[in-house]
Design a protein around this motif. Structure first.
Motif, PDB file in Angstrom:
ATOM      1  N   LEU A  99      17.547  55.407  -5.446  1.00  0.00           N
ATOM      2  CA  LEU A  99      17.903  54.344  -6.382  1.00  0.00           C
ATOM      3  C   LEU A  99      18.073  53.020  -5.638  1.00  0.00           C
ATOM      4  CD1 LEU A  99      18.523  53.681  -9.306  1.00  0.00           C
ATOM      5  CD2 LEU A  99      20.898  54.296  -8.873  1.00  0.00           C
ATOM      6  N   GLU A 100      18.684  53.068  -4.473  1.00  0.00           N
ATOM      7  CA  GLU A 100      18.868  51.852  -3.667  1.00  0.00           C
ATOM      8  C   GLU A 100      17.521  51.224  -3.297  1.00  0.00           C
ATOM      9  OE1 GLU A 100      20.553  50.480   0.690  1.00  0.00           O
ATOM     10  OE2 GLU A 100      21.192  52.409  -0.106  1.00  0.00           O
ATOM     11  N   GLU A 101      16.579  52.038  -2.896  1.00  0.00           N
ATOM     12  CA  GLU A 101      15.264  51.522  -2.521  1.00  0.00           C
ATOM     13  C   GLU A 101      14.485  51.024  -3.738  1.00  0.00           C
ATOM     14  OE1 GLU A 101      13.127  54.051   0.229  1.00  0.00           O
ATOM     15  OE2 GLU A 101      14.996  54.487   1.276  1.00  0.00           O
ATOM     16  N   ARG A 102      14.726  51.633  -4.898  1.00  0.00           N
ATOM     17  CA  ARG A 102      14.100  51.129  -6.128  1.00  0.00           C
ATOM     18  C   ARG A 102      14.625  49.741  -6.451  1.00  0.00           C
ATOM     19  NH1 ARG A 102      14.650  56.789  -9.330  1.00  0.00           N
ATOM     20  NH2 ARG A 102      12.987  57.842  -8.197  1.00  0.00           N
ATOM     21  N   GLY A 103      15.930  49.565  -6.270  1.00  0.00           N
ATOM     22  CA  GLY A 103      16.537  48.251  -6.489  1.00  0.00           C
ATOM     23  C   GLY A 103      15.982  47.219  -5.521  1.00  0.00           C
ATOM     24  N   LEU A 104      15.788  47.620  -4.279  1.00  0.00           N
ATOM     25  CA  LEU A 104      15.210  46.719  -3.284  1.00  0.00           C
ATOM     26  C   LEU A 104      13.795  46.326  -3.687  1.00  0.00           C
ATOM     27  CD1 LEU A 104      15.334  45.228  -0.605  1.00  0.00           C
ATOM     28  CD2 LEU A 104      14.644  47.368   0.523  1.00  0.00           C
ATOM     29  N   ARG A 105      13.037  47.280  -4.168  1.00  0.00           N
ATOM     30  CA  ARG A 105      11.678  46.973  -4.633  1.00  0.00           C
ATOM     31  C   ARG A 105      11.706  46.016  -5.813  1.00  0.00           C
ATOM     32  NH1 ARG A 105       7.139  51.370  -3.841  1.00  0.00           N
ATOM     33  NH2 ARG A 105       7.618  52.017  -1.729  1.00  0.00           N
ATOM     34  N   LEU A 122      12.461  36.408   2.591  1.00  0.00           N
ATOM     35  CA  LEU A 122      12.334  37.825   2.955  1.00  0.00           C
ATOM     36  C   LEU A 122      13.390  38.205   3.990  1.00  0.00           C
ATOM     37  CD1 LEU A 122       8.449  38.224   3.175  1.00  0.00           C
ATOM     38  CD2 LEU A 122       9.968  38.935   1.325  1.00  0.00           C
ATOM     39  N   GLU A 123      13.685  37.279   4.883  1.00  0.00           N
ATOM     40  CA  GLU A 123      14.721  37.533   5.889  1.00  0.00           C
ATOM     41  C   GLU A 123      16.089  37.705   5.223  1.00  0.00           C
ATOM     42  OE1 GLU A 123      16.225  35.750  10.174  1.00  0.00           O
ATOM     43  OE2 GLU A 123      14.832  34.580   8.955  1.00  0.00           O
ATOM     44  N   ASP A 124      16.392  36.856   4.237  1.00  0.00           N
ATOM     45  CA  ASP A 124      17.663  36.977   3.504  1.00  0.00           C
ATOM     46  C   ASP A 124      17.755  38.329   2.796  1.00  0.00           C
ATOM     47  OD1 ASP A 124      18.331  34.327   4.199  1.00  0.00           O
ATOM     48  OD2 ASP A 124      17.503  33.520   2.325  1.00  0.00           O
ATOM     49  N   ILE A 125      16.669  38.714   2.146  1.00  0.00           N
ATOM     50  CA  ILE A 125      16.644  39.992   1.427  1.00  0.00           C
ATOM     51  C   ILE A 125      16.828  41.136   2.407  1.00  0.00           C
ATOM     52  CG2 ILE A 125      15.219  41.538   0.016  1.00  0.00           C
ATOM     53  CD1 ILE A 125      13.919  38.921  -1.141  1.00  0.00           C
ATOM     54  N   GLY A 126      16.149  41.047   3.552  1.00  0.00           N
ATOM     55  CA  GLY A 126      16.288  42.082   4.574  1.00  0.00           C
ATOM     56  C   GLY A 126      17.705  42.174   5.097  1.00  0.00           C
ATOM     57  N   SER A 175      20.513  41.277   3.681  1.00  0.00           N
ATOM     58  CA  SER A 175      21.470  41.786   2.697  1.00  0.00           C
ATOM     59  C   SER A 175      21.262  43.266   2.391  1.00  0.00           C
ATOM     60  CB  SER A 175      21.407  40.968   1.410  1.00  0.00           C
ATOM     61  OG  SER A 175      20.185  41.188   0.744  1.00  0.00           O
ATOM     62  N   SER A 176      20.084  43.780   2.716  1.00  0.00           N
ATOM     63  CA  SER A 176      19.815  45.202   2.457  1.00  0.00           C
ATOM     64  C   SER A 176      19.851  46.052   3.721  1.00  0.00           C
ATOM     65  CB  SER A 176      18.450  45.362   1.772  1.00  0.00           C
ATOM     66  OG  SER A 176      17.418  44.954   2.651  1.00  0.00           O
ATOM     67  N   GLY A 177      20.160  45.415   4.859  1.00  0.00           N
ATOM     68  CA  GLY A 177      20.229  46.155   6.115  1.00  0.00           C
ATOM     69  C   GLY A 177      18.854  46.527   6.666  1.00  0.00           C
ATOM     70  N   ARG A 178      17.851  45.735   6.324  1.00  0.00           N
ATOM     71  CA  ARG A 178      16.488  45.996   6.798  1.00  0.00           C
ATOM     72  C   ARG A 178      15.948  44.751   7.487  1.00  0.00           C
ATOM     73  NH1 ARG A 178      17.601  48.838   2.395  1.00  0.00           N
ATOM     74  NH2 ARG A 178      16.814  50.941   2.155  1.00  0.00           N
ATOM     75  N   THR A 179      14.901  44.932   8.243  1.00  0.00           N
ATOM     76  CA  THR A 179      14.305  43.805   8.949  1.00  0.00           C
ATOM     77  C   THR A 179      13.427  42.992   8.006  1.00  0.00           C
ATOM     78  OG1 THR A 179      12.327  45.030   9.600  1.00  0.00           O
ATOM     79  CG2 THR A 179      14.228  45.120  11.110  1.00  0.00           C
TER      80      THR A 179
END
Length: 97
Positions: free
Chosen positions: A44-50, A68-72, A74-78
């Motif tokens: 569900l978390e990854e669906r929200g990220l998508r 994209l950097e901001d989104i990364g 805030s989601s703990g991704r690069t």
């Protein structure tokens, strides 16, 4: 001599399609591709990220102009991982800004 056949199968001679019906078919296809792409994520978390990445690609104003950097961040991704999702979104949906 063969008699003339007045039945035409050429699309040129077809009745014009109902514009609203055609628009709904196209919109339905686009929405379906978007939803399938989002639902393809395993959690569900990854669906929200998508969903956020899709918004970034289609309407960046709806994510307050986040990069994209901001989104990364805030989601703990690069940034690269988020960029890969954006590329995947564009390839799946055919959406190009």
């Amino acid at each position: 001599m063969k008699p003339l056949d007045h039945t035409h199968t050429d699309p040129f001679f077809a009745e014009p399609a109902d514009v609203k019906t055609e628009a709904r078919k196209i919109a339905s296809e686009v929405v379906s591709r978007l939803l399938i792409w989002m639902a393809d994520a395993p959690t569900l978390e990854e669906r929200g990220l998508r969903a956020v990445v899709a918004l970034y690609c289609i309407r960046p104003d709806l994510v307050q102009g986040a990069t994209l950097e901001d989104i990364g961040r805030s989601s703990g991704r690069t940034k690269q991982a988020i960029h890969k999702l954006a590329v995947s979104f564009r390839a799946t949906t055919g959406f190009e800004p």
